[in-house]
Every structure is written in structure tokens, then in C-alpha cells.
Design a protein around this motif. Sequence first.
Motif, PDB file in Angstrom:
ATOM      1  N   SER A 138       0.834  -1.202   0.000  1.00 30.54           N
ATOM      2  CA  SER A 138       0.000   0.000   0.000  1.00 30.54           C
ATOM      3  C   SER A 138       0.866   1.250   0.000  1.00 30.54           C
ATOM      4  O   SER A 138       0.572   2.226  -0.711  1.00 30.54           O
ATOM      5  CB  SER A 138      -0.920   0.014   1.229  1.00 30.54           C
ATOM      6  OG  SER A 138      -1.771  -1.100   1.236  1.00 30.54           O
ATOM      7  N   ILE A 139       1.928   1.239   0.785  1.00 28.06           N
ATOM      8  CA  ILE A 139       2.832   2.395   0.839  1.00 28.06           C
ATOM      9  C   ILE A 139       3.563   2.567  -0.491  1.00 28.06           C
ATOM     10  O   ILE A 139       3.715   3.701  -0.984  1.00 28.06           O
ATOM     11  CB  ILE A 139       3.814   2.258   2.014  1.00 28.06           C
ATOM     12  CG1 ILE A 139       3.051   2.342   3.340  1.00 28.06           C
ATOM     13  CG2 ILE A 139       4.899   3.340   1.954  1.00 28.06           C
ATOM     14  CD1 ILE A 139       3.876   1.978   4.556  1.00 28.06           C
ATOM     15  N   ILE A 140       3.978   1.472  -1.097  1.00 36.20           N
ATOM     16  CA  ILE A 140       4.623   1.557  -2.414  1.00 36.20           C
ATOM     17  C   ILE A 140       3.647   2.142  -3.428  1.00 36.20           C
ATOM     18  O   ILE A 140       4.001   3.032  -4.212  1.00 36.20           O
ATOM     19  CB  ILE A 140       5.140   0.167  -2.862  1.00 36.20           C
ATOM     20  CG1 ILE A 140       6.317  -0.253  -1.984  1.00 36.20           C
ATOM     21  CG2 ILE A 140       5.545   0.187  -4.336  1.00 36.20           C
ATOM     22  CD1 ILE A 140       6.750  -1.699  -2.165  1.00 36.20           C
ATOM     23  N   ALA A 141       2.394   1.673  -3.404  1.00 30.63           N
ATOM     24  CA  ALA A 141       1.387   2.178  -4.345  1.00 30.63           C
ATOM     25  C   ALA A 141       1.141   3.671  -4.150  1.00 30.63           C
ATOM     26  O   ALA A 141       1.073   4.434  -5.123  1.00 30.63           O
ATOM     27  CB  ALA A 141       0.086   1.394  -4.191  1.00 30.63           C
ATOM     28  N   ILE A 142       1.011   4.115  -2.902  1.00 32.80           N
ATOM     29  CA  ILE A 142       0.746   5.538  -2.661  1.00 32.80           C
ATOM     30  C   ILE A 142       1.964   6.378  -3.008  1.00 32.80           C
ATOM     31  O   ILE A 142       1.831   7.522  -3.448  1.00 32.80           O
ATOM     32  CB  ILE A 142       0.234   5.791  -1.221  1.00 32.80           C
ATOM     33  CG1 ILE A 142      -0.682   7.026  -1.173  1.00 32.80           C
ATOM     34  CG2 ILE A 142       1.349   5.983  -0.241  1.00 32.80           C
ATOM     35  CD1 ILE A 142      -2.005   6.847  -1.789  1.00 32.80           C
ATOM     36  N   SER A 143       3.150   5.832  -2.855  1.00 34.92           N
ATOM     37  CA  SER A 143       4.364   6.547  -3.262  1.00 34.92           C
ATOM     38  C   SER A 143       4.398   6.730  -4.778  1.00 34.92           C
ATOM     39  O   SER A 143       4.781   7.790  -5.276  1.00 34.92           O
ATOM     40  CB  SER A 143       5.618   5.805  -2.795  1.00 34.92           C
ATOM     41  OG  SER A 143       5.687   5.804  -1.391  1.00 34.92           O
ATOM     42  N   ILE A 144       3.982   5.706  -5.504  1.00 41.02           N
ATOM     43  CA  ILE A 144       3.916   5.809  -6.968  1.00 41.02           C
ATOM     44  C   ILE A 144       2.871   6.846  -7.371  1.00 41.02           C
ATOM     45  O   ILE A 144       3.102   7.676  -8.262  1.00 41.02           O
ATOM     46  CB  ILE A 144       3.628   4.429  -7.593  1.00 41.02           C
ATOM     47  CG1 ILE A 144       4.832   3.509  -7.391  1.00 41.02           C
ATOM     48  CG2 ILE A 144       3.271   4.556  -9.076  1.00 41.02           C
ATOM     49  CD1 ILE A 144       4.568   2.049  -7.716  1.00 41.02           C
ATOM     50  N   ILE A 145       1.741   6.841  -6.691  1.00 36.24           N
ATOM     51  CA  ILE A 145       0.698   7.831  -6.975  1.00 36.24           C
ATOM     52  C   ILE A 145       1.208   9.231  -6.650  1.00 36.24           C
ATOM     53  O   ILE A 145       0.984  10.181  -7.410  1.00 36.24           O
ATOM     54  CB  ILE A 145      -0.592   7.506  -6.188  1.00 36.24           C
ATOM     55  CG1 ILE A 145      -1.218   6.221  -6.737  1.00 36.24           C
ATOM     56  CG2 ILE A 145      -1.578   8.668  -6.224  1.00 36.24           C
ATOM     57  CD1 ILE A 145      -2.309   5.625  -5.878  1.00 36.24           C
ATOM     58  N   HIS A 146       1.911   9.380  -5.544  1.00 37.45           N
ATOM     59  CA  HIS A 146       2.494  10.677  -5.161  1.00 37.45           C
ATOM     60  C   HIS A 146       3.480  11.145  -6.219  1.00 37.45           C
ATOM     61  O   HIS A 146       3.510  12.330  -6.575  1.00 37.45           O
ATOM     62  CB  HIS A 146       3.170  10.551  -3.793  1.00 37.45           C
ATOM     63  CG  HIS A 146       3.636  11.839  -3.203  1.00 37.45           C
ATOM     64  ND1 HIS A 146       2.789  12.866  -2.878  1.00 37.45           N
ATOM     65  CD2 HIS A 146       4.884  12.265  -2.870  1.00 37.45           C
ATOM     66  CE1 HIS A 146       3.488  13.864  -2.375  1.00 37.45           C
ATOM     67  NE2 HIS A 146       4.767  13.528  -2.366  1.00 37.45           N
ATOM     68  N   LEU A 147       4.269  10.234  -6.730  1.00 34.15           N
ATOM     69  CA  LEU A 147       5.216  10.549  -7.793  1.00 34.15           C
ATOM     70  C   LEU A 147       4.478  11.002  -9.054  1.00 34.15           C
ATOM     71  O   LEU A 147       4.851  12.004  -9.673  1.00 34.15           O
ATOM     72  CB  LEU A 147       6.071   9.315  -8.087  1.00 34.15           C
ATOM     73  CG  LEU A 147       7.161   9.496  -9.096  1.00 34.15           C
ATOM     74  CD1 LEU A 147       8.498   9.318  -8.412  1.00 34.15           C
ATOM     75  CD2 LEU A 147       6.995   8.481 -10.196  1.00 34.15           C
ATOM     76  N   LEU A 148       3.414  10.300  -9.438  1.00 32.46           N
ATOM     77  CA  LEU A 148       2.621  10.697 -10.596  1.00 32.46           C
ATOM     78  C   LEU A 148       1.977  12.066 -10.388  1.00 32.46           C
ATOM     79  O   LEU A 148       1.879  12.865 -11.321  1.00 32.46           O
ATOM     80  CB  LEU A 148       1.548   9.644 -10.895  1.00 32.46           C
ATOM     81  CG  LEU A 148       2.054   8.285 -11.367  1.00 32.46           C
ATOM     82  CD1 LEU A 148       0.907   7.285 -11.460  1.00 32.46           C
ATOM     83  CD2 LEU A 148       2.779   8.406 -12.700  1.00 32.46           C
TER      84      LEU A 148
END
Length: 160
Positions: A138-148
Amino acid sequence: MSKKLSAAVIFSWLIALVIWQLLFNNHPVVSEILWEIHTIFSSVIVFYLILNLIVNDETLDIIKICFRIVFKVWLIIFIAFSMHNSFNQKGFVLTSTFIFGYLEGLIDVNAWLRNKKFDADSTLGTLTNTKSNKIALSIIAISIIHLLCAFIALIFFNID
């Protein structure tokens, strides 16, 4: 949680922060609030980790429902007041939007990982076998979303 997954979590979090920093370090508007963006993003992740250590999955879903109500109902009311200059707390509204949105996203990704039936032999099937792995993903996914979101913000701020 494996050391590889822990490293991936830390790497994705750091890369999201670094990309934001690189894109907006000299930006006339965003550079002034870049530290706050990093702090809020990181704090939400820490709060999410703490929540997952303290409460069970069902309670987490109830918390998500409460956040969704606060975010979608009361935040709209706060925005309406702020537009009429009778509620001069725009920083609070913006920070709340960030916090509730990202926390709700983390909880939603976790719920999706809990409910999705992955093939047991697949990479995701292997990684979603424990609660701590689902939290990490979940943290990896939200980090990717934050990056996008950094790239979306870059496009937004460059529109003439």
C-alpha cells in the motif's frame, strides 16, 4: 515482511520525495511549501503504519468511512466558507485535503489487496500473504501515486 520489500518501501517513499524536490525546488509557488508537502506525505504514511499496528482490518474500514464523510462533506463546506471569505483557513483546508485523501487512498489500496484473489503462485499472490506485506505494498502504491501527482502538478503549473 522481507528485507527486499522493506527496501522497496523505503526506496519508493524516498524516490517520490526526491522527484518532488527535483521538479519543484526552484518553482515560484511550490518551492515555498515543498517541505510541508514532504512532511504531510511522510506523516500520513507513519500514521497509516501506526493505525495498522493498533486496529484490525474491519476497524480500519470504519475509519475509512469516517474519513470519507469528513473529507467529502465537511471539506466541501469548509471550501464554501473560505470562498466567501468568512472562513479564512485555506491552509487548513488544503492540508486536510492532502491528509484525508492520501490516508483514504492507503486504506483503499490495503482493502483492495485484502479482498483481491491473486493466484497463489504469482508475485502479488506471494507478497499479499501477510498483513505487513499488504501494508508495505500500500505504501509503495501511494508513493507511486504521489510521484505521478508531481508530474500532474508540473503540467498544471506550466499551463499558461
